[in-house]
Design an enzyme around this catalytic site. Structure first.
Site, PDB file in Angstrom:
ATOM      1  CD  GLU A   1     -37.108 -97.786 -19.057  1.00 54.53           C
ATOM      2  OE1 GLU A   1     -37.718 -97.357 -20.119  1.00 54.53           O
ATOM      3  OE2 GLU A   1     -35.962 -97.322 -18.663  1.00 54.53           O
TER       4      GLU A   1
ATOM      5  CD  GLU B   1     -31.512 -95.082 -15.874  1.00 55.86           C
ATOM      6  OE1 GLU B   1     -31.156 -95.223 -17.054  1.00 55.86           O
ATOM      7  OE2 GLU B   1     -32.478 -94.490 -15.350  1.00 55.86           O
TER       8      GLU B   1
END
Length: 700
Positions: free
Chosen positions: A587, A592
């Site tokens: 990933e 974020e």
């Protein structure tokens, strides 16, 4: 017939009349004599010993090596490699034989040294020749503090080392010298390892050791301290009572008082985790035996934003979405993830394809998280977790009246301590635990908290918990567990008998095995996945099966939401996740952001050995992230993965190699989650907030 019988009789008579002296009968074997044994013991620490035995009239030699193994040689020469690490003495018995019952033996002691080694660890540390490591300054907890192996109260420290109390040292003038250190491990021509610390002339000292340098400060401080010169470094097995799941079993031992950046007087470092790019170690303070210090290192230097610009190797635009057509996102580029539960992160939203949650307007993509006004799943309250003895004696485990325990949620459940919503009947206390099982949560969703002292199940045979449930017949499962060994646990169920009222549920622990139980896990509505409207709605769009790629530069221009509890992300997932699962698929989190920590941008890599709380993480401050558009970029090559904001390199997070999952197709994802493990508490006044995306571009 008679002639044949006479002939046989005559032959028998002749045979019996032969003289015994005419027959060659072998002599009876005699025992070997003059048995002599010499040994050649290797001096390189390999544990190799060569035995040379000789004896008169010997036909074979049998060796009992004294470690439970044996050997046989016809010539008398044999080699043996002992496998017990350290300096050990073995009683060896050598037997020379000339026949099954004719033997001569000699017994003697042999002292052997076997040095510890681990080729994989040496390879990781040195890259088989020379390799430089840096403090993982961009990662939370690059320097951490926790109890020693056997703390003041004898209890093991938990959660695991990567959650140790973190001190972010690189932003302070008192301690920023720590972030300049370069630690180089090399393999010498004779196969030994050497180590050099280049700390640019300054060492960050723990205040308890300031006398070493004549320091005057009453705080940890950077002092001028010369660490020049190579040190020898050897591997050994970790000594002492260390839980297997918190160590590799290997430690580094430096000569001449060598150390790894932060000075606490120690020259021995226990390896907790090591990979091609990550090194995590624990060492023990020589001035305070109750303290253990934790260090995170990376083989790629962390670079603060603004100090270096990305020099891209990818300039050919191969795919993009400029979001210049109003309406739903282009179906040739994007599809949707739908549903609730947050895929194990304890999130509160349900993902939809509604235009209320995702739409293209005015040249930008808008992903909007909204409050639905629904309760959102099933809510249970609980209080007064108490041990009870057969005779009625009690001991409180948790009553939620002081500092709230650190809850760990899983499977779509969120847990918090709140004001008692129904202070009546059996429970009039002021604060209680709240467990929300969000719509679409896993049937096994729940949460746990850890306790400092193990449950005393010798004195107490049951546990009582005051519980408030919205329904009769809800299954409440209690699981008690050993923090250090997840295989040591005990589970028992109870059922609610009243609705919307407090009752006391009793859990029988009398048959629990005699383990060290210091974790309490609770599952409300066990076996059920709540349905109905979620408390929040949002959207998650992806390019899966539409655009998937290996290597390139991804650039996304976006403006982020700011509300507490929002968790927007721009990321990529391995296209083979349905075959190999996560984290094996890999990933790449390009961006974020957490509304509860507004304007701090993080990026992360998740892959085997580095995922969840142990992901490779970097962060930087972007003061206008929620009010202005910024460019969020990842440069992904066969050799490295670098994260960039507005063209400035934030950090090199990975030296890519054939051992990582970042060498096959990935697809893009954009979403806003609500709450969960990273999003945290959702603002009680939240109504809606939006992430706007100007464009997505991929270059190769």
């Amino acid at each position: 017939m008679k002639k044949i019988m006479y002939l046989i009789l005559a032959m028998f008579t002749v045979f019996m009349s032969c003289d015994n002296d005419d027959v060659d009968i072998p002599p009876t074997p005699t025992a070997p004599t003059n048995l002599s044994v010499t040994t050649v013991i290797s001096g390189d620490g390999s544990g190799e010993v060569t035995f040379n035995a000789s004896a008169d009239d010997a036909r074979f030699y049998h060796f009992d090596f004294g470690d439970g193994t044996k050997g046989l040689s016809k010539t008398g020469s044999i080699s043996k490699k002992y496998e017990m690490v350290g300096d050990n003495t073995y009683t060896v018995k050598v037997t020379a034989g000339s026949g099954s019952a004719q033997t001569t033996s000699e017994t003697f002691d042999v002292s052997v040294t076997l040095s510890f080694t681990d080729p994989e660890t040496v390879s990781f540390l040195t890259n088989d020749s020379s390799k430089t490591w840096f403090l993982a300054a961009s990662q939370p907890g690059h320097l951490g503090l926790g109890p020693a192996r056997e703390g003041i109260d004898g209890d093991w420290w938990y959660p695991k080392w990567y959650s140790a109390s973190a001190f972010e040292k690189c932003g302070s003038e008192d301690s920023d010298c720590l972030c300049d250190d370069e630690l180089t491990f090399s393999v010498e021509e004779n196969g030994t390892m050497s180590y050099t610390l280049d700390n640019k002339g300054q060492t960050y000292f723990n205040v308890g050791h300031k006398a070493v340098v004549g320091g005057a400060e009453d705080i940890d401080f950077c002092y001028e301290f010369d660490t020049s010169g190579a040190k020898a470094v050897a591997l050994s097995q970790v000594s002492g009572n260390v839980p297997e799941d918190q160590t590799t079993g290997i430690q580094l031992n430096f000569s001449d008082e060598g150390f790894m950046g932060y000075y606490v007087g120690s020259s021995t470092y226990e390896i907790l985790f090591i990979s091609d790019t990550q090194l995590y170690v624990r060492t023990y303070d020589t001035e305070n035996a109750d303290l253990a210090w934790y260090h995170k290192f990376t083989s790629a230097a962390a670079v603060d934003g603004g100090e270096e610009s990305l020099e891209t190797i990818y300039t050919n635009l191969v795919w993009s979405d400029e979001f210049d057509v109003d309406g739903a996102p282009n179906p040739a580029n994007w599809t949707y993830d739908l549903g609730a539960g947050g895929w194990g992160n304890g999130e509160a939203q349900e993902y939809t394809d509604s235009s209320d949650n995702v739409i293209v307007e005015d040249g930008v993509l808008k992903i909007t998280a909204r409050s639905s006004g629904a309760v959102g799943g099933a809510v249970h309250y609980y209080d007064d977790v108490t041990l009870v003895a057969t005779g009625g004696e009690t001991a409180s485990v948790e009553n939620f009246e002081g500092d709230a325990p650190a809850f760990t949620d899983f499977g779509g459940v969120s847990t918090a301590v709140i004001d008692n919503p129904d202070a009546s009947g059996l429970n009039t206390s002021s604060t209680v635990g709240e467990s929300t099982k969000n719509s679409g949560a896993e049937v096994w969703g729940g949460s746990f908290f850890d306790i400092t002292s193990p449950l005393d199940l010798v004195t107490f045979s049951s546990m009582e918990i005051k519980t408030w449930s919205p329904a009769i017949g809800a299954v409440v499962r209690l699981k008690i567990e050993n923090q250090a060994n997840a295989d040591e646990f005990f589970e028992v169920d109870a059922n609610t008998t009243v609705a919307e009222s407090w009752e006391t549920l009793t859990f029988d622990l009398s048959s629990a095995p005699a383990f060290n139980y210091d974790r309490v896990v609770l599952f409300f509505d066990f076996g059920v996945s709540p349905s109905g409207d979620a408390a929040y709605t949002s959207a998650r769009i992806k390019s899966e099966n539409l655009f998937e790629f290996t290597y390139g530069r991804v650039e996304i221009r976006a403006k982020l939401p700011s509300a507490g509890g929002t968790w927007p992300a721009l990321w990529a997932l391995g296209a083979n996740f349905d075959e190999v699962g996560w984290p094996a698929t890999g990933e790449i989190d390009i961006m974020e952001h957490v509304g509860n920590n507004s304007n701090t941008i993080s990026s992360a890599l998740h892959y085997p050995g580095n995922f969840g709380g142990n992901a490779v993480v970097g962060s930087t401050s972007v003061e206008t992230a929620t009010s202005e558009f910024h460019n969020y970029t990842v440069e992904w090559t066969p050799d490295s993965i670098k994260f960039v904001v507005d063209g400035e390199l934030v950090h090199n997070s990975l030296v890519n190699s054939a051992t990582t999952p970042f060498n096959s197709d990935f697809f893009l994802i954009m979403n806003i989650a609500m709450g969960g493990t990273l999003g945290g508490a959702i603002d009680a006044e939240f109504t809606q907030d939006t992430m706007e995306v100007d464009y997505v571009r991929v270059y190769q």
